[in-house]
Scaffold this motif. Structure first.
Motif, short mmCIF file in Angstrom:
data_model
loop_
_atom_site.label_atom_id
_atom_site.label_comp_id
_atom_site.label_asym_id
_atom_site.label_seq_id
_atom_site.Cartn_x
_atom_site.Cartn_y
_atom_site.Cartn_z
N ALA A 80 23.70 110.35 45.11
CA ALA A 80 23.28 111.54 44.92
C ALA A 80 22.00 111.78 44.43
O ALA A 80 21.19 112.55 45.17
CB ALA A 80 24.06 112.41 43.88
N GLU A 81 21.67 110.73 43.60
CA GLU A 81 20.14 110.76 43.00
C GLU A 81 19.02 110.31 44.06
O GLU A 81 18.07 110.57 44.13
CB GLU A 81 20.09 110.19 41.64
N SER A 82 19.45 109.29 45.00
CA SER A 82 18.90 108.79 46.05
C SER A 82 18.32 109.90 47.03
O SER A 82 17.29 109.65 47.78
CB SER A 82 19.40 107.56 46.65
N GLU A 83 19.36 110.64 47.36
CA GLU A 83 19.09 111.90 48.10
C GLU A 83 18.41 113.04 47.68
O GLU A 83 18.41 114.25 48.10
CB GLU A 83 20.23 112.08 48.84
N GLY A 84 17.94 112.86 46.18
CA GLY A 84 17.41 114.04 45.38
C GLY A 84 18.05 115.22 45.13
O GLY A 84 17.78 116.31 44.74
N LEU A 85 19.40 115.01 44.98
CA LEU A 85 20.37 115.93 44.71
C LEU A 85 20.49 116.32 42.87
O LEU A 85 20.40 115.19 42.39
CB LEU A 85 21.96 115.84 45.06
N ALA A 86 20.27 117.21 42.54
CA ALA A 86 20.16 117.73 41.22
C ALA A 86 20.42 118.89 41.04
O ALA A 86 20.08 119.90 41.60
CB ALA A 86 18.94 117.23 40.70
N PRO A 87 21.59 119.30 40.05
CA PRO A 87 21.77 120.66 39.59
C PRO A 87 20.70 121.35 39.21
O PRO A 87 20.00 120.84 38.28
CB PRO A 87 23.07 120.43 38.73
N ALA A 88 20.70 122.73 39.12
CA ALA A 88 19.63 123.57 38.56
C ALA A 88 19.90 123.63 37.18
O ALA A 88 21.06 123.45 36.36
CB ALA A 88 19.79 125.02 39.13
N GLU A 89 18.80 123.66 36.27
CA GLU A 89 18.89 123.76 34.88
C GLU A 89 19.98 124.78 34.41
O GLU A 89 20.76 124.62 33.36
CB GLU A 89 17.78 123.87 34.28
N GLU A 90 19.62 126.10 34.93
CA GLU A 90 20.58 127.09 34.51
C GLU A 90 22.24 126.70 34.91
O GLU A 90 23.21 127.25 33.96
CB GLU A 90 20.18 128.55 35.34
N ASP A 91 22.49 125.84 35.97
CA ASP A 91 23.59 125.75 36.20
C ASP A 91 24.20 124.78 34.99
O ASP A 91 25.56 124.87 34.52
CB ASP A 91 23.90 124.94 37.50
N GLU A 146 31.10 117.69 47.31
CA GLU A 146 31.13 119.18 48.10
C GLU A 146 30.18 118.97 49.38
O GLU A 146 30.79 119.75 50.24
CB GLU A 146 30.57 120.35 47.16
N ARG A 147 29.17 118.39 49.33
CA ARG A 147 28.34 118.19 50.59
C ARG A 147 28.89 117.35 51.61
O ARG A 147 28.84 117.57 52.97
CB ARG A 147 26.85 118.00 50.19
N ARG A 150 33.99 116.34 50.65
CA ARG A 150 35.33 117.45 50.88
C ARG A 150 35.37 117.92 52.21
O ARG A 150 36.41 118.19 52.69
CB ARG A 150 35.10 118.39 49.80
N PRO A 151 34.34 118.29 52.89
CA PRO A 151 34.23 118.95 54.26
C PRO A 151 35.22 117.97 55.18
O PRO A 151 35.74 118.40 56.19
CB PRO A 151 32.99 119.15 54.39
N SER A 152 34.93 116.60 55.02
CA SER A 152 35.59 115.72 56.15
C SER A 152 37.02 115.49 55.74
O SER A 152 37.55 114.50 56.42
CB SER A 152 34.79 114.49 56.07
#
Length: 275
Positions: A80-91, A146-147, A150-152
């Motif tokens: 996830a981190e290698s692909e730049g995924l990061a939750p928003a601070e407010e989340d 989720e990305r 789960r869809p698969s």
């Protein structure tokens, strides 16, 4: 992100174990060039001990389950981190506050909650800072799942039934659990303040029963941190909640139903049964 009702004890044990680790630790696994230490695994095992479905499981099996879970989490987090995924601070903040509120609800008063922290040489601020890292990690992994995952995943009802029939003797009996939401008010410490709070919640309950959306009303009117989640508190079982809050929740007969106003050690609530 939701946690079991024993989350406080588990987190306290986890942080205590990390505080007490020896200066020289043993490496039990390496994931993506990052070591998993024996002390980290020990802390994970202590968390697992509070899972009601694993209480009869041997320490060796808990260690195996814990290590497999830690390896899987680290692999997912690295991707996830290698692909730049990061939750928003407010989340992150919303999930953190919701989880901390769930922890508080396991104690009869705020004072007893803080005393439990103090007994483990922790403050609420220290717990928040340490727990925030876990919340961020969990949300990051969830984004990847989720990305990409789960869809698969498609499991038919027939496949579920076949698995159950094949493994029914080995499946654990799970305690009854419910998903709950609330609208929470903390009235002024006076008879008139409480009366105004009860009246406000009764009006909100009537609006829900007339067709308005509970989640929207919780976001607009609830005073607790769970307001950011539309009042969603996650899943609870018997004995997990404030006794008066629990009695009101278990009196709701079907999903979507809303309780009468209930007074707990924390304030006033109306509770909705989600599932």
């Amino acid at each position: 992100m939701r946690f079991s009702a024993s989350a406080v004890a588990a987190i306290l044990l986890c942080t205590t174990a990390l505080q007490a680790q020896e200066p020289v630790d043993r490496i039990v696994a390496i994931v993506d060039e990052e070591p998993i230490l024996a002390s980290e695994l020990a802390a994970e095992v202590e968390v697992l001990r509070f899972d009601k479905n694993l209480q009869s499981t041997s320490t060796d099996m808990l260690q195996q389950i814990g290590l497999e879970r830690m390896i899987a989490d680290r692999l997912l987090l690295a991707k996830a981190e290698s692909e730049g995924l990061a939750p928003a601070e407010e989340d992150i903040e919303a999930a953190l506050e919701s989880s901390l509120e769930g922890m508080r609800s396991q104690f009869s008063t705020e004072e007893s909650f803080l005393a439990a922290l103090e007994s483990e040489q922790l403050t609420l601020d220290t717990l928040r800072k340490r727990y925030r890292k876990e919340v961020k990690k969990s949300l990051t992994i969830r984004m990847l799942v989720e990305r990409d995952i789960r869809p698969s995943v498609e499991v038919s009802e027939g496949e579920v039934r076949a698995f159950y029939e094949k493994n029914r003797e080995n499946l654990p009996v799970l305690p009854e659990r419910f998903s709950l939401a609330q609208i929470f008010l903390e009235p002024e410490a006076s008879a008139s303040g409480e009366s105004l709070g009860v009246a406000a919640l009764n009006e909100l309950k009537a609006r829900v029963e007339s067709g308005e959306d509970f989640e929207t009303l919780a976001r607009e009117h609830s005073e607790g941190p769970s307001a950011a989640q539309g009042g969603d508190l996650g899943f609870f079982g018997r004995g997990d909640m404030d006794p008066d809050f629990e009695a009101a929740a278990y009196a709701i007969e079907e999903p979507g139903g809303v309780s009468d106003v209930v007074k707990s050690a924390f304030g006033l609530h109306i509770v909705q049964l989600l599932d």
